[in-house]
Write a protein that holds these residues in place. Structure first.
Motif, PDB file in Angstrom:
ATOM      1  N   ILE A  27       0.852  -1.192   0.000  1.00  0.00           N
ATOM      2  CA  ILE A  27       0.000   0.000   0.000  1.00  0.00           C
ATOM      3  C   ILE A  27       0.883   1.236   0.000  1.00  0.00           C
ATOM      4  CG2 ILE A  27      -1.369   1.418   1.582  1.00  0.00           C
ATOM      5  CD1 ILE A  27      -2.673  -1.080   2.601  1.00  0.00           C
ATOM      6  N   LEU A  28       0.495   2.193  -0.821  1.00  0.00           N
ATOM      7  CA  LEU A  28       1.074   3.532  -0.707  1.00  0.00           C
ATOM      8  C   LEU A  28       0.046   4.360   0.053  1.00  0.00           C
ATOM      9  CD1 LEU A  28       3.578   5.100  -1.769  1.00  0.00           C
ATOM     10  CD2 LEU A  28       2.107   5.917  -3.627  1.00  0.00           C
ATOM     11  N   SER A  29       0.474   5.016   1.121  1.00  0.00           N
ATOM     12  CA  SER A  29      -0.476   5.794   1.924  1.00  0.00           C
ATOM     13  C   SER A  29      -0.522   7.239   1.436  1.00  0.00           C
ATOM     14  CB  SER A  29      -0.049   5.765   3.387  1.00  0.00           C
ATOM     15  OG  SER A  29       1.113   6.555   3.536  1.00  0.00           O
ATOM     16  N   GLY A  30      -1.405   8.004   2.031  1.00  0.00           N
ATOM     17  CA  GLY A  30      -1.546   9.411   1.660  1.00  0.00           C
ATOM     18  C   GLY A  30      -0.267  10.195   1.860  1.00  0.00           C
ATOM     19  N   GLU A  41      -2.516 -17.548   7.660  1.00  0.00           N
ATOM     20  CA  GLU A  41      -3.557 -18.547   7.907  1.00  0.00           C
ATOM     21  C   GLU A  41      -3.424 -19.145   9.301  1.00  0.00           C
ATOM     22  OE1 GLU A  41      -3.333 -21.213   4.548  1.00  0.00           O
ATOM     23  OE2 GLU A  41      -4.189 -19.692   3.225  1.00  0.00           O
ATOM     24  N   ASN A  42      -4.486 -19.856   9.701  1.00  0.00           N
ATOM     25  CA  ASN A  42      -4.530 -20.455  11.030  1.00  0.00           C
ATOM     26  C   ASN A  42      -5.157 -21.839  10.919  1.00  0.00           C
ATOM     27  OD1 ASN A  42      -5.774 -20.970  13.860  1.00  0.00           O
ATOM     28  ND2 ASN A  42      -4.454 -19.199  14.148  1.00  0.00           N
ATOM     29  N   VAL A  43      -4.728 -22.743  11.782  1.00  0.00           N
ATOM     30  CA  VAL A  43      -5.295 -24.087  11.771  1.00  0.00           C
ATOM     31  C   VAL A  43      -6.803 -24.051  12.011  1.00  0.00           C
ATOM     32  CG1 VAL A  43      -4.775 -24.522  14.208  1.00  0.00           C
ATOM     33  CG2 VAL A  43      -4.995 -26.445  12.616  1.00  0.00           C
ATOM     34  N   ALA A  44      -7.251 -23.040  12.737  1.00  0.00           N
ATOM     35  CA  ALA A  44      -8.696 -22.772  12.815  1.00  0.00           C
ATOM     36  C   ALA A  44      -9.002 -21.856  11.624  1.00  0.00           C
ATOM     37  CB  ALA A  44      -9.047 -22.104  14.143  1.00  0.00           C
ATOM     38  N   TYR A  45      -9.362 -22.452  10.525  1.00  0.00           N
ATOM     39  CA  TYR A  45      -9.353 -21.755   9.233  1.00  0.00           C
ATOM     40  C   TYR A  45      -9.960 -20.352   9.204  1.00  0.00           C
ATOM     41  CZ  TYR A  45      -8.047 -26.328   7.212  1.00  0.00           C
ATOM     42  OH  TYR A  45      -7.432 -27.499   6.896  1.00  0.00           O
ATOM     43  N   PRO A  46     -11.130 -20.127   9.828  1.00  0.00           N
ATOM     44  CA  PRO A  46     -11.727 -18.781   9.704  1.00  0.00           C
ATOM     45  C   PRO A  46     -10.897 -17.685  10.364  1.00  0.00           C
ATOM     46  CG  PRO A  46     -13.361 -20.382  10.437  1.00  0.00           C
ATOM     47  CD  PRO A  46     -12.019 -21.041  10.542  1.00  0.00           C
ATOM     48  N   GLU A  47      -9.929 -18.074  11.179  1.00  0.00           N
ATOM     49  CA  GLU A  47      -9.100 -17.064  11.858  1.00  0.00           C
ATOM     50  C   GLU A  47      -7.999 -16.503  10.973  1.00  0.00           C
ATOM     51  OE1 GLU A  47     -10.041 -15.830  14.602  1.00  0.00           O
ATOM     52  OE2 GLU A  47     -11.646 -17.299  14.789  1.00  0.00           O
ATOM     53  N   GLY A  48      -7.849 -17.032   9.785  1.00  0.00           N
ATOM     54  CA  GLY A  48      -6.816 -16.527   8.889  1.00  0.00           C
ATOM     55  C   GLY A  48      -7.128 -15.116   8.423  1.00  0.00           C
ATOM     56  N   THR A  49      -6.075 -14.395   8.041  1.00  0.00           N
ATOM     57  CA  THR A  49      -6.270 -13.027   7.562  1.00  0.00           C
ATOM     58  C   THR A  49      -5.630 -12.872   6.183  1.00  0.00           C
ATOM     59  OG1 THR A  49      -4.324 -12.340   8.825  1.00  0.00           O
ATOM     60  CG2 THR A  49      -6.477 -11.913   9.802  1.00  0.00           C
ATOM     61  N   CYS A  50      -6.212 -11.988   5.395  1.00  0.00           N
ATOM     62  CA  CYS A  50      -5.742 -11.747   4.029  1.00  0.00           C
ATOM     63  C   CYS A  50      -4.578 -10.762   4.006  1.00  0.00           C
ATOM     64  CB  CYS A  50      -6.872 -11.174   3.177  1.00  0.00           C
ATOM     65  SG  CYS A  50      -8.166 -12.361   2.763  1.00  0.00           S
ATOM     66  N   ALA A  51      -3.843 -10.802   2.907  1.00  0.00           N
ATOM     67  CA  ALA A  51      -2.704  -9.903   2.733  1.00  0.00           C
ATOM     68  C   ALA A  51      -3.135  -8.433   2.790  1.00  0.00           C
ATOM     69  CB  ALA A  51      -2.031 -10.195   1.392  1.00  0.00           C
ATOM     70  N   GLU A  52      -4.246  -8.124   2.136  1.00  0.00           N
ATOM     71  CA  GLU A  52      -4.720  -6.738   2.109  1.00  0.00           C
ATOM     72  C   GLU A  52      -5.045  -6.255   3.522  1.00  0.00           C
ATOM     73  OE1 GLU A  52      -5.729  -9.304   0.347  1.00  0.00           O
ATOM     74  OE2 GLU A  52      -6.505  -8.747  -1.618  1.00  0.00           O
ATOM     75  N   ALA A  53      -5.672  -7.139   4.308  1.00  0.00           N
ATOM     76  CA  ALA A  53      -6.037  -6.766   5.681  1.00  0.00           C
ATOM     77  C   ALA A  53      -4.784  -6.476   6.502  1.00  0.00           C
ATOM     78  CB  ALA A  53      -6.863  -7.881   6.323  1.00  0.00           C
ATOM     79  N   ALA A  55      -1.842  -5.397   5.385  1.00  0.00           N
ATOM     80  CA  ALA A  55      -1.234  -4.132   4.962  1.00  0.00           C
ATOM     81  C   ALA A  55      -2.036  -2.945   5.495  1.00  0.00           C
ATOM     82  CB  ALA A  55      -1.152  -4.082   3.435  1.00  0.00           C
ATOM     83  N   ILE A  56      -3.353  -3.055   5.445  1.00  0.00           N
ATOM     84  CA  ILE A  56      -4.196  -1.971   5.971  1.00  0.00           C
ATOM     85  C   ILE A  56      -3.977  -1.819   7.470  1.00  0.00           C
ATOM     86  CG2 ILE A  56      -6.602  -1.331   6.458  1.00  0.00           C
ATOM     87  CD1 ILE A  56      -7.290  -2.529   3.665  1.00  0.00           C
ATOM     88  N   ALA A  57      -3.887  -2.938   8.181  1.00  0.00           N
ATOM     89  CA  ALA A  57      -3.665  -2.865   9.630  1.00  0.00           C
ATOM     90  C   ALA A  57      -2.327  -2.202   9.942  1.00  0.00           C
ATOM     91  CB  ALA A  57      -3.715  -4.271  10.233  1.00  0.00           C
ATOM     92  N   ALA A  58      -1.297  -2.504   9.149  1.00  0.00           N
ATOM     93  CA  ALA A  58       0.019  -1.885   9.375  1.00  0.00           C
ATOM     94  C   ALA A  58      -0.057  -0.377   9.157  1.00  0.00           C
ATOM     95  CB  ALA A  58       1.051  -2.516   8.435  1.00  0.00           C
ATOM     96  N   MET A  59      -0.805   0.032   8.132  1.00  0.00           N
ATOM     97  CA  MET A  59      -0.946   1.466   7.859  1.00  0.00           C
ATOM     98  C   MET A  59      -1.663   2.176   9.007  1.00  0.00           C
ATOM     99  SD  MET A  59      -3.013   3.374   4.767  1.00  0.00           S
ATOM    100  CE  MET A  59      -4.651   3.008   5.424  1.00  0.00           C
ATOM    101  N   VAL A  60      -2.748   1.589   9.450  1.00  0.00           N
ATOM    102  CA  VAL A  60      -3.526   2.226  10.515  1.00  0.00           C
ATOM    103  C   VAL A  60      -2.737   2.240  11.827  1.00  0.00           C
ATOM    104  CG1 VAL A  60      -5.656   2.074  11.883  1.00  0.00           C
ATOM    105  CG2 VAL A  60      -5.722   1.676   9.417  1.00  0.00           C
ATOM    106  N   GLU A  64      -1.885   6.199  10.022  1.00  0.00           N
ATOM    107  CA  GLU A  64      -2.402   6.725   8.756  1.00  0.00           C
ATOM    108  C   GLU A  64      -3.724   6.050   8.398  1.00  0.00           C
ATOM    109  OE1 GLU A  64      -0.003   8.159   5.633  1.00  0.00           O
ATOM    110  OE2 GLU A  64       1.692   7.011   6.380  1.00  0.00           O
ATOM    111  N   THR A  65      -4.565   6.793   7.703  1.00  0.00           N
ATOM    112  CA  THR A  65      -5.896   6.257   7.363  1.00  0.00           C
ATOM    113  C   THR A  65      -6.284   6.523   5.918  1.00  0.00           C
ATOM    114  OG1 THR A  65      -6.895   8.269   8.244  1.00  0.00           O
ATOM    115  CG2 THR A  65      -6.805   6.372   9.723  1.00  0.00           C
ATOM    116  N   GLU A  66      -5.304   6.868   5.084  1.00  0.00           N
ATOM    117  CA  GLU A  66      -5.645   7.175   3.695  1.00  0.00           C
ATOM    118  C   GLU A  66      -4.823   6.345   2.714  1.00  0.00           C
ATOM    119  OE1 GLU A  66      -5.046  11.278   2.584  1.00  0.00           O
ATOM    120  OE2 GLU A  66      -5.459  10.777   0.498  1.00  0.00           O
TER     121      GLU A  66
END
Ligand code: THU
Length: 130
Positions: A27-30, A41-53, A55-60, A64-66
């Motif tokens: 992500i390029l931020s504002g 991913e997690n052995v409890a499958y629904p607990e896995g997180t996506c790459a986009e999520a 990167a957004i979490a790292a930005m926030v 930053e929020t833009e």
């Protein structure tokens, strides 16, 4: 480092032992800063997180929020589109015209925008009193 190179590099760190499908996002931020994320991913499958999520979490987390631009890469026959949840997450922090490049590790690229990925997005304006 370019968004493409950053996404390719972070993809190598993906934790994807269940799907064997590694994804990298940059992500390029504002402010012009670069943030990256990979799927975790997690052995409890629904607990896995996506790459986009990620990167957004790292930005926030960095205050930053833009979003100014997004690049997502995976090893697949066609550039892989973000899942529905990630489209909503992108729409939370990026304007409709923000460029999103979807890519394969072989170099194929598909350019789109947050608005094209999630037309008719639910946003804060829908919660205002009439
Ligand atoms: N995945 C992402 O990280 N981003 C996408 O845009 C598509 C899917 C991940 C989630 C899961 O770890 C794996 O890819 C297979 O769905």
């Amino acid at each position: 480092m370019s968004l493409k190179d950053a996404a390719l590099k972070v993809r190598e760190n993906a934790h994807a032992p269940y799907s064997n499908f590694k994804v990298g996002a940059a992500i390029l931020s504002g402010s012009g800063a670069l943030y990256v994320g990979c799927n975790v991913e997690n052995v409890a499958y629904p607990e896995g997180t996506c790459a986009e999520a990620g990167a957004i979490a790292a930005m926030v987390a960095s205050g930053e929020t833009e979003l100014a631009e997004v690049y997502v890469v995976a090893q697949s026959p066609q550039p892989v589109p973000p899942c529905g949840g990630c489209r909503q997450k992108l729409a939370e922090f990026g304007a409709r015209d923000v460029k999103v490049t979807l890519a394969t590790t072989d170099g194929a690229e598909l350019e789109t925008t947050i608005g094209q990925l999630l037309p008719g997005a639910f946003d804060a304006s829908h919660m205002q009193d009439s």
